[in-house]
Design a protein around this motif. Structure first.
Motif, PDB file in Angstrom:
ATOM      1  N   ARG A   1       0.836  -1.200   0.000  1.00  0.00           N
ATOM      2  CA  ARG A   1       0.000   0.000   0.000  1.00  0.00           C
ATOM      3  C   ARG A   1       0.873   1.253   0.000  1.00  0.00           C
ATOM      4  NH1 ARG A   1      -4.751   1.006   4.237  1.00  0.00           N
ATOM      5  NH2 ARG A   1      -5.685  -0.653   3.030  1.00  0.00           N
ATOM      6  N   PHE A   2       1.940   1.244   0.807  1.00  0.00           N
ATOM      7  CA  PHE A   2       2.859   2.378   0.848  1.00  0.00           C
ATOM      8  C   PHE A   2       3.520   2.591  -0.508  1.00  0.00           C
ATOM      9  CE2 PHE A   2       7.187   3.994   1.293  1.00  0.00           C
ATOM     10  CZ  PHE A   2       6.914   5.234   1.828  1.00  0.00           C
ATOM     11  N   ALA A   3       3.979   1.507  -1.128  1.00  0.00           N
ATOM     12  CA  ALA A   3       4.652   1.609  -2.429  1.00  0.00           C
ATOM     13  C   ALA A   3       3.709   2.187  -3.484  1.00  0.00           C
ATOM     14  CB  ALA A   3       5.180   0.247  -2.865  1.00  0.00           C
ATOM     15  N   LEU A   4       2.467   1.721  -3.470  1.00  0.00           N
ATOM     16  CA  LEU A   4       1.490   2.245  -4.436  1.00  0.00           C
ATOM     17  C   LEU A   4       1.178   3.707  -4.169  1.00  0.00           C
ATOM     18  CD1 LEU A   4      -0.974  -0.749  -4.764  1.00  0.00           C
ATOM     19  CD2 LEU A   4       0.601   0.108  -6.495  1.00  0.00           C
ATOM     20  N   THR A   5       1.026   4.071  -2.913  1.00  0.00           N
ATOM     21  CA  THR A   5       0.756   5.459  -2.558  1.00  0.00           C
ATOM     22  C   THR A   5       1.919   6.351  -2.974  1.00  0.00           C
ATOM     23  OG1 THR A   5      -0.586   4.746  -0.706  1.00  0.00           O
ATOM     24  CG2 THR A   5       0.164   7.020  -0.662  1.00  0.00           C
ATOM     25  N   PHE A   6       3.146   5.889  -2.713  1.00  0.00           N
ATOM     26  CA  PHE A   6       4.335   6.657  -3.087  1.00  0.00           C
ATOM     27  C   PHE A   6       4.420   6.822  -4.605  1.00  0.00           C
ATOM     28  CE2 PHE A   6       8.836   6.908  -4.257  1.00  0.00           C
ATOM     29  CZ  PHE A   6       9.193   8.067  -3.577  1.00  0.00           C
ATOM     30  N   ALA A   7       4.194   5.733  -5.334  1.00  0.00           N
ATOM     31  CA  ALA A   7       4.253   5.792  -6.796  1.00  0.00           C
ATOM     32  C   ALA A   7       3.199   6.757  -7.348  1.00  0.00           C
ATOM     33  CB  ALA A   7       4.065   4.398  -7.389  1.00  0.00           C
ATOM     34  N   ALA A   8       2.000   6.705  -6.786  1.00  0.00           N
ATOM     35  CA  ALA A   8       0.941   7.615  -7.235  1.00  0.00           C
ATOM     36  C   ALA A   8       1.298   9.062  -6.935  1.00  0.00           C
ATOM     37  CB  ALA A   8      -0.382   7.247  -6.564  1.00  0.00           C
ATOM     38  N   ALA A   9       1.848   9.305  -5.755  1.00  0.00           N
ATOM     39  CA  ALA A   9       2.245  10.666  -5.384  1.00  0.00           C
ATOM     40  C   ALA A   9       3.345  11.171  -6.308  1.00  0.00           C
ATOM     41  CB  ALA A   9       2.706  10.708  -3.931  1.00  0.00           C
ATOM     42  N   MET A  10       4.299  10.333  -6.632  1.00  0.00           N
ATOM     43  CA  MET A  10       5.395  10.754  -7.514  1.00  0.00           C
ATOM     44  C   MET A  10       4.880  11.018  -8.923  1.00  0.00           C
ATOM     45  SD  MET A  10       7.899  11.216  -5.659  1.00  0.00           S
ATOM     46  CE  MET A  10       9.048  11.632  -6.943  1.00  0.00           C
ATOM     47  N   ALA A  11       3.946  10.213  -9.377  1.00  0.00           N
ATOM     48  CA  ALA A  11       3.391  10.422 -10.710  1.00  0.00           C
ATOM     49  C   ALA A  11       2.683  11.765 -10.801  1.00  0.00           C
ATOM     50  CB  ALA A  11       2.427   9.293 -11.068  1.00  0.00           C
ATOM     51  N   LEU A  12       2.018  12.159  -9.712  1.00  0.00           N
ATOM     52  CA  LEU A  12       1.333  13.453  -9.708  1.00  0.00           C
ATOM     53  C   LEU A  12       2.301  14.602  -9.505  1.00  0.00           C
ATOM     54  CD1 LEU A  12      -1.812  12.499  -7.619  1.00  0.00           C
ATOM     55  CD2 LEU A  12      -1.671  12.845 -10.089  1.00  0.00           C
ATOM     56  N   ALA A  13       3.416  14.364  -8.843  1.00  0.00           N
ATOM     57  CA  ALA A  13       4.378  15.425  -8.553  1.00  0.00           C
ATOM     58  C   ALA A  13       5.262  15.743  -9.742  1.00  0.00           C
ATOM     59  CB  ALA A  13       5.250  15.023  -7.356  1.00  0.00           C
ATOM     60  N   VAL A  14       5.510  14.771 -10.593  1.00  0.00           N
ATOM     61  CA  VAL A  14       6.377  14.973 -11.747  1.00  0.00           C
ATOM     62  C   VAL A  14       5.526  15.455 -12.908  1.00  0.00           C
ATOM     63  CG1 VAL A  14       7.948  13.842 -13.356  1.00  0.00           C
ATOM     64  CG2 VAL A  14       7.939  13.165 -10.954  1.00  0.00           C
ATOM     65  N   PRO A  15       5.854  16.610 -13.488  1.00  0.00           N
ATOM     66  CA  PRO A  15       5.017  17.096 -14.574  1.00  0.00           C
ATOM     67  C   PRO A  15       5.100  16.179 -15.792  1.00  0.00           C
ATOM     68  CG  PRO A  15       7.004  18.426 -14.379  1.00  0.00           C
ATOM     69  CD  PRO A  15       6.996  17.461 -13.226  1.00  0.00           C
ATOM     70  N   ALA A  16       3.990  16.018 -16.451  1.00  0.00           N
ATOM     71  CA  ALA A  16       3.981  15.229 -17.682  1.00  0.00           C
ATOM     72  C   ALA A  16       4.520  16.114 -18.801  1.00  0.00           C
ATOM     73  CB  ALA A  16       2.558  14.789 -18.001  1.00  0.00           C
ATOM     74  N   PHE A  17       5.487  15.620 -19.533  1.00  0.00           N
ATOM     75  CA  PHE A  17       6.042  16.397 -20.624  1.00  0.00           C
ATOM     76  C   PHE A  17       5.180  16.232 -21.852  1.00  0.00           C
ATOM     77  CE2 PHE A  17       9.679  16.149 -17.855  1.00  0.00           C
ATOM     78  CZ  PHE A  17      10.106  17.455 -17.889  1.00  0.00           C
ATOM     79  N   ALA A  18       5.007  17.297 -22.551  1.00  0.00           N
ATOM     80  CA  ALA A  18       4.187  17.291 -23.747  1.00  0.00           C
ATOM     81  C   ALA A  18       4.966  16.650 -24.886  1.00  0.00           C
ATOM     82  CB  ALA A  18       3.816  18.727 -24.097  1.00  0.00           C
ATOM     83  N   GLY A  19       4.283  16.448 -25.992  1.00  0.00           N
ATOM     84  CA  GLY A  19       4.941  15.930 -27.185  1.00  0.00           C
ATOM     85  C   GLY A  19       5.834  16.999 -27.774  1.00  0.00           C
ATOM     86  N   PRO A  20       6.391  16.729 -28.955  1.00  0.00           N
ATOM     87  CA  PRO A  20       7.302  17.695 -29.571  1.00  0.00           C
ATOM     88  C   PRO A  20       6.619  19.036 -29.860  1.00  0.00           C
ATOM     89  CG  PRO A  20       7.370  15.581 -30.698  1.00  0.00           C
ATOM     90  CD  PRO A  20       6.215  15.531 -29.750  1.00  0.00           C
ATOM     91  N   GLN A  21       7.239  20.104 -29.437  1.00  0.00           N
ATOM     92  CA  GLN A  21       6.725  21.453 -29.641  1.00  0.00           C
ATOM     93  C   GLN A  21       6.822  21.815 -31.118  1.00  0.00           C
ATOM     94  OE1 GLN A  21       5.557  23.564 -27.123  1.00  0.00           O
ATOM     95  NE2 GLN A  21       4.935  24.872 -28.793  1.00  0.00           N
ATOM     96  N   TYR A  22       5.789  22.450 -31.662  1.00  0.00           N
ATOM     97  CA  TYR A  22       5.854  22.921 -33.043  1.00  0.00           C
ATOM     98  C   TYR A  22       6.819  24.103 -33.115  1.00  0.00           C
ATOM     99  CZ  TYR A  22       4.883  25.125 -37.449  1.00  0.00           C
ATOM    100  OH  TYR A  22       5.045  25.686 -38.688  1.00  0.00           O
ATOM    101  N   VAL A  23       7.802  23.991 -33.993  1.00  0.00           N
ATOM    102  CA  VAL A  23       8.780  25.048 -34.229  1.00  0.00           C
ATOM    103  C   VAL A  23       8.851  25.243 -35.738  1.00  0.00           C
ATOM    104  CG1 VAL A  23      11.220  25.717 -34.034  1.00  0.00           C
ATOM    105  CG2 VAL A  23      10.107  24.459 -32.169  1.00  0.00           C
ATOM    106  N   ASP A  24       8.636  26.472 -36.187  1.00  0.00           N
ATOM    107  CA  ASP A  24       8.670  26.730 -37.625  1.00  0.00           C
ATOM    108  C   ASP A  24      10.072  27.135 -38.080  1.00  0.00           C
ATOM    109  OD1 ASP A  24       8.975  29.380 -36.858  1.00  0.00           O
ATOM    110  OD2 ASP A  24       7.039  30.043 -37.613  1.00  0.00           O
ATOM    111  N   GLY A  25      10.164  27.664 -39.267  1.00  0.00           N
ATOM    112  CA  GLY A  25      11.445  28.038 -39.856  1.00  0.00           C
ATOM    113  C   GLY A  25      12.204  29.117 -39.104  1.00  0.00           C
ATOM    114  N   THR A  26      11.530  29.809 -38.189  1.00  0.00           N
ATOM    115  CA  THR A  26      12.229  30.818 -37.392  1.00  0.00           C
ATOM    116  C   THR A  26      13.163  30.150 -36.384  1.00  0.00           C
ATOM    117  OG1 THR A  26      10.548  30.914 -35.642  1.00  0.00           O
ATOM    118  CG2 THR A  26      10.267  32.429 -37.528  1.00  0.00           C
ATOM    119  N   GLY A  27      12.897  28.876 -36.071  1.00  0.00           N
ATOM    120  CA  GLY A  27      13.678  28.169 -35.064  1.00  0.00           C
ATOM    121  C   GLY A  27      13.164  28.375 -33.644  1.00  0.00           C
ATOM    122  N   PHE A  28      12.047  29.069 -33.502  1.00  0.00           N
ATOM    123  CA  PHE A  28      11.476  29.371 -32.192  1.00  0.00           C
ATOM    124  C   PHE A  28      10.076  28.769 -32.050  1.00  0.00           C
ATOM    125  CE2 PHE A  28      14.576  32.684 -32.833  1.00  0.00           C
ATOM    126  CZ  PHE A  28      15.144  32.847 -31.583  1.00  0.00           C
TER     127      PHE A  28
END
Length: 172
Positions: free
Chosen positions: A3-30
């Motif tokens: 139960r502790f391991a599951l609670t810890f894993a759930a807490a860490m999953a919520l604490a770590v931000p989910a990274f988005a997919g690749p950001q759209y960058v056009d020919g400006t490079g920005f």
């Protein structure tokens, strides 16, 4: 112990931000074609059906890295605000067209075709698409939110934004 391991894993999953997919960058490079994403918050939004004010171009000497892309800002103050909470300022769907995502695809977002809804920045690709988007903004957001998890893992769009020319950020 389990139960502790599951609670810890759930807490860490919520604490770590989910990274988005690749950001759209056009020919400006920005990301967002070098426009300052913090500056949108200070622009007066036009009512649905009316053209929004143009975005504010960032400067090439005031930048930050986030989501695998370089972001440009008009002021050091805007850069600092962005760095405090980049996910708040970054456009939804990694800068791709919100209406395109609602229809199940990834196409570029135009920095001058924007709207903030429920404190989130959305971009669209063309003025015609903005018309479709604005016919049912809440419904289109709902569709996009449902489609995004399956699209997010796809590569960022490599298309150019139609009828948009950007020289990128203002030089320092």
């Amino acid at each position: 112990m389990n139960r502790f391991a599951l609670t810890f894993a759930a807490a860490m999953a919520l604490a770590v931000p989910a990274f988005a997919g690749p950001q759209y960058v056009d020919g400006t490079g920005f990301a967002v074609s070098g426009y300052d994403v913090v500056a949108y918050r200070g622009l007066a939004q036009s009512p649905i059906g009316q053209t929004q004010p143009e975005g504010v171009r960032g400067r090439s000497d005031i930048t930050a890295e986030y989501n695998g892309a370089t972001w440009a800002f008009a002021t050091e103050e805007n850069r600092a605000k962005f760095l405090e909470n980049p996910a708040f300022y970054a456009p939804q769907y990694d800068g791709h067209c919100a209406y395109g995502v609602s229809k199940g695809g990834k196409v570029p977002g135009n920095p001058n075709l924007w709207r903030i809804v429920d404190d989130k920045l959305y971009l669209n690709i063309t003025d015609v698409v903005v018309g479709f988007w604005e016919e049912d903004v809440p419904g289109n957001i709902n569709l996009a939110e449902g489609n995004w998890p399956g699209l997010e893992v796809n590569d960022a769009s490599t298309n150019v934004i139609p009828k948009f020319t950007s020289e990128g950020p203002i030089s320092n």
